[in-house]
Design an enzyme around this catalytic site. Structure first.
Site, mmCIF file in Angstrom:
data_model
loop_
_atom_site.group_PDB
_atom_site.id
_atom_site.type_symbol
_atom_site.label_atom_id
_atom_site.label_comp_id
_atom_site.label_asym_id
_atom_site.label_seq_id
_atom_site.Cartn_x
_atom_site.Cartn_y
_atom_site.Cartn_z
ATOM 1 N N LYS A 42 0.804 -1.196 0.000
ATOM 2 C CA LYS A 42 0.000 0.000 0.000
ATOM 3 C C LYS A 42 0.847 1.261 0.000
ATOM 4 O O LYS A 42 0.363 2.352 -0.260
ATOM 5 C CB LYS A 42 -0.866 0.047 1.277
ATOM 6 C CG LYS A 42 -1.639 -1.188 1.565
ATOM 7 C CD LYS A 42 -2.279 -1.060 2.971
ATOM 8 C CE LYS A 42 -2.888 -2.343 3.384
ATOM 9 N NZ LYS A 42 -3.297 -2.344 4.798
ATOM 10 N N GLY A 43 2.137 1.107 0.324
ATOM 11 C CA GLY A 43 2.977 2.281 0.587
ATOM 12 C C GLY A 43 3.044 3.316 -0.521
ATOM 13 O O GLY A 43 3.206 4.504 -0.264
ATOM 14 N N GLU A 98 7.017 2.490 -6.891
ATOM 15 C CA GLU A 98 7.250 2.011 -5.520
ATOM 16 C C GLU A 98 7.445 3.186 -4.568
ATOM 17 O O GLU A 98 7.871 4.267 -4.988
ATOM 18 C CB GLU A 98 8.527 1.155 -5.490
ATOM 19 C CG GLU A 98 8.287 -0.335 -5.576
ATOM 20 C CD GLU A 98 7.805 -0.944 -4.263
ATOM 21 O OE1 GLU A 98 7.238 -0.229 -3.413
ATOM 22 O OE2 GLU A 98 8.000 -2.153 -4.092
ATOM 23 N N ASP A 99 7.176 2.954 -3.302
ATOM 24 C CA ASP A 99 7.435 3.968 -2.286
ATOM 25 C C ASP A 99 8.915 4.012 -1.923
ATOM 26 O O ASP A 99 9.535 5.063 -1.885
ATOM 27 C CB ASP A 99 6.585 3.721 -1.026
ATOM 28 C CG ASP A 99 6.671 2.276 -0.526
ATOM 29 O OD1 ASP A 99 7.300 1.428 -1.202
ATOM 30 O OD2 ASP A 99 6.105 1.998 0.543
ATOM 31 N N ASP A 102 14.575 -0.868 -0.396
ATOM 32 C CA ASP A 102 15.480 -1.077 0.738
ATOM 33 C C ASP A 102 16.488 -2.154 0.326
ATOM 34 O O ASP A 102 17.467 -1.860 -0.354
ATOM 35 C CB ASP A 102 14.602 -1.476 1.934
ATOM 36 C CG ASP A 102 15.367 -1.622 3.224
ATOM 37 O OD1 ASP A 102 16.547 -1.265 3.262
ATOM 38 O OD2 ASP A 102 14.773 -2.096 4.217
ATOM 39 N N LYS A 130 17.057 3.576 -0.507
ATOM 40 C CA LYS A 130 18.059 3.377 0.558
ATOM 41 C C LYS A 130 19.195 2.571 -0.052
ATOM 42 O O LYS A 130 19.209 1.344 0.031
ATOM 43 C CB LYS A 130 17.446 2.554 1.693
ATOM 44 C CG LYS A 130 16.588 3.289 2.668
ATOM 45 C CD LYS A 130 16.279 2.330 3.836
ATOM 46 C CE LYS A 130 15.134 2.824 4.662
ATOM 47 N NZ LYS A 130 14.712 1.825 5.676
ATOM 48 N N PHE A 151 14.625 4.100 9.402
ATOM 49 C CA PHE A 151 13.242 3.708 9.160
ATOM 50 C C PHE A 151 12.394 4.968 9.066
ATOM 51 O O PHE A 151 12.343 5.762 9.989
ATOM 52 C CB PHE A 151 12.720 2.790 10.266
ATOM 53 C CG PHE A 151 11.409 2.149 9.893
ATOM 54 C CD1 PHE A 151 11.389 0.966 9.165
ATOM 55 C CD2 PHE A 151 10.206 2.744 10.237
ATOM 56 C CE1 PHE A 151 10.187 0.390 8.787
ATOM 57 C CE2 PHE A 151 8.998 2.170 9.859
ATOM 58 C CZ PHE A 151 8.987 0.988 9.139
ATOM 59 N N VAL A 152 11.768 5.154 7.923
ATOM 60 C CA VAL A 152 11.021 6.397 7.697
ATOM 61 C C VAL A 152 9.514 6.147 7.600
ATOM 62 O O VAL A 152 9.074 5.051 7.242
ATOM 63 C CB VAL A 152 11.513 7.132 6.425
ATOM 64 C CG1 VAL A 152 12.923 7.662 6.623
ATOM 65 C CG2 VAL A 152 11.458 6.231 5.193
ATOM 66 N N ASP A 158 4.270 3.530 6.319
ATOM 67 C CA ASP A 158 3.618 3.318 7.611
ATOM 68 C C ASP A 158 4.582 2.898 8.712
ATOM 69 O O ASP A 158 5.695 2.444 8.462
ATOM 70 C CB ASP A 158 2.567 2.217 7.480
ATOM 71 C CG ASP A 158 3.213 0.826 7.343
ATOM 72 O OD1 ASP A 158 4.061 0.661 6.442
ATOM 73 O OD2 ASP A 158 2.898 -0.062 8.148
HETATM 74 P P1 5GP Z 1 12.880 -4.628 0.429
HETATM 75 O O1 5GP Z 1 12.472 -5.958 -0.124
HETATM 76 O O2 5GP Z 1 13.400 -3.667 -0.616
HETATM 77 O O3 5GP Z 1 13.853 -4.772 1.573
HETATM 78 O O4 5GP Z 1 11.574 -4.066 1.119
HETATM 79 C C1 5GP Z 1 10.860 -3.026 0.589
HETATM 80 C C2 5GP Z 1 9.621 -2.813 1.407
HETATM 81 O O5 5GP Z 1 9.934 -2.716 2.805
HETATM 82 C C3 5GP Z 1 9.017 -1.455 1.050
HETATM 83 O O6 5GP Z 1 8.111 -1.564 -0.021
HETATM 84 C C4 5GP Z 1 8.377 -1.040 2.344
HETATM 85 O O7 5GP Z 1 7.097 -1.589 2.419
HETATM 86 C C5 5GP Z 1 9.250 -1.662 3.416
HETATM 87 N N1 5GP Z 1 10.224 -0.685 3.940
HETATM 88 C C6 5GP Z 1 11.559 -0.647 3.725
HETATM 89 N N2 5GP Z 1 12.136 0.401 4.360
HETATM 90 C C7 5GP Z 1 11.128 1.051 4.989
HETATM 91 C C8 5GP Z 1 11.086 2.245 5.813
HETATM 92 O O8 5GP Z 1 12.085 2.924 6.101
HETATM 93 N N3 5GP Z 1 9.855 2.611 6.252
HETATM 94 C C9 5GP Z 1 8.713 1.908 5.974
HETATM 95 N N4 5GP Z 1 7.575 2.364 6.467
HETATM 96 N N5 5GP Z 1 8.725 0.792 5.203
HETATM 97 C C10 5GP Z 1 9.915 0.372 4.714
#
Ligand code: 5GP
Length: 176
Positions: A42-43, A98-99, A102, A130, A151-152, A158
């Protein structure tokens, strides 16, 4: 609420300006085409809704809902599709919106699922990147902001499903 919200990393004005720039860039790149913007719930919904209002090309939007299998707090990159796209993307120009990226594991997995459906092209647009925590290289075509490993929350992101409505991006306060 203030116990949770730490330093504001990206202000409302800065987001607005950058989203307008990204919209202009995508409009230029996709001139004469009709991309499908795919959002992973949902982000990214707040970003998507602001971004599409800056687009000057015809486009469609569609959504996917996924849940990741997590080990402890780490993303494993293996995702289960909870709700799939309605649109058939074969032969279409797709932009994944994407939001935040990470580790990149989730996005890499989704990207491969969608590439198997043989779109004409696929690009990725993320508001936040990131870079320091990346575990797998994912090609990012449009990036709003690079941020440090914090963590934002806010602007769609959220903390325990809350705070998505904040108009800015802030760091979650330690111990908040
Ligand atoms: P990845 O597979 O790239 O590690 O995970 C990405 C997902 O993790 C993002 O779509 C998001 O939902 C969540 N996520 C990663 N970093 C953050 C953060 O700093 N804040 C929040 N709220 N969600 C994050």
């Amino acid at each position: 609420m203030d116990d949770i919200i730490g330093k504001i990393l990206i202000s409302e004005d800065d987001i607005k300006q950058r989203v307008a720039e990204l919209g202009a860039e995508i409009s230029r790149d996709y001139k004469g085409r009709q991309p499908i913007l795919v959002n992973i719930l949902k982000g990214g919904i707040i970003f998507l809704s602001d971004l599409v209002r800056q687009l000057e090309v015809l486009h469609e939007i569609d959504f996917m809902s996924v849940s990741s299998y997590e080990s402890q707090t780490e993303s494993t990159g293996v995702v289960r599709i909870l709700a799939d796209l309605n649109i058939n993307i074969e032969g279409k120009d797709v932009i994944i919106v994407e939001d935040i990226v990470d580790s990149g594991l989730t996005l890499d997995y989704i990207r491969h699922i969608l590439l198997a459906r043989r779109p004409k092209s696929m690009t990725i647009c993320t508001l936040l990147d990131k870079t320091a925590t990346r575990k797998i290289e994912v090609p990012l075509d449009y990036v709003g902001f690079e941020i440090p490993d914090e963590f934002v929350i806010g602007y769609g992101l959220d903390y325990m499903q809350k705070y998505r409505n904040l108009p800015y991006v802030a760091v979650l306060k330690p111990g908040g």
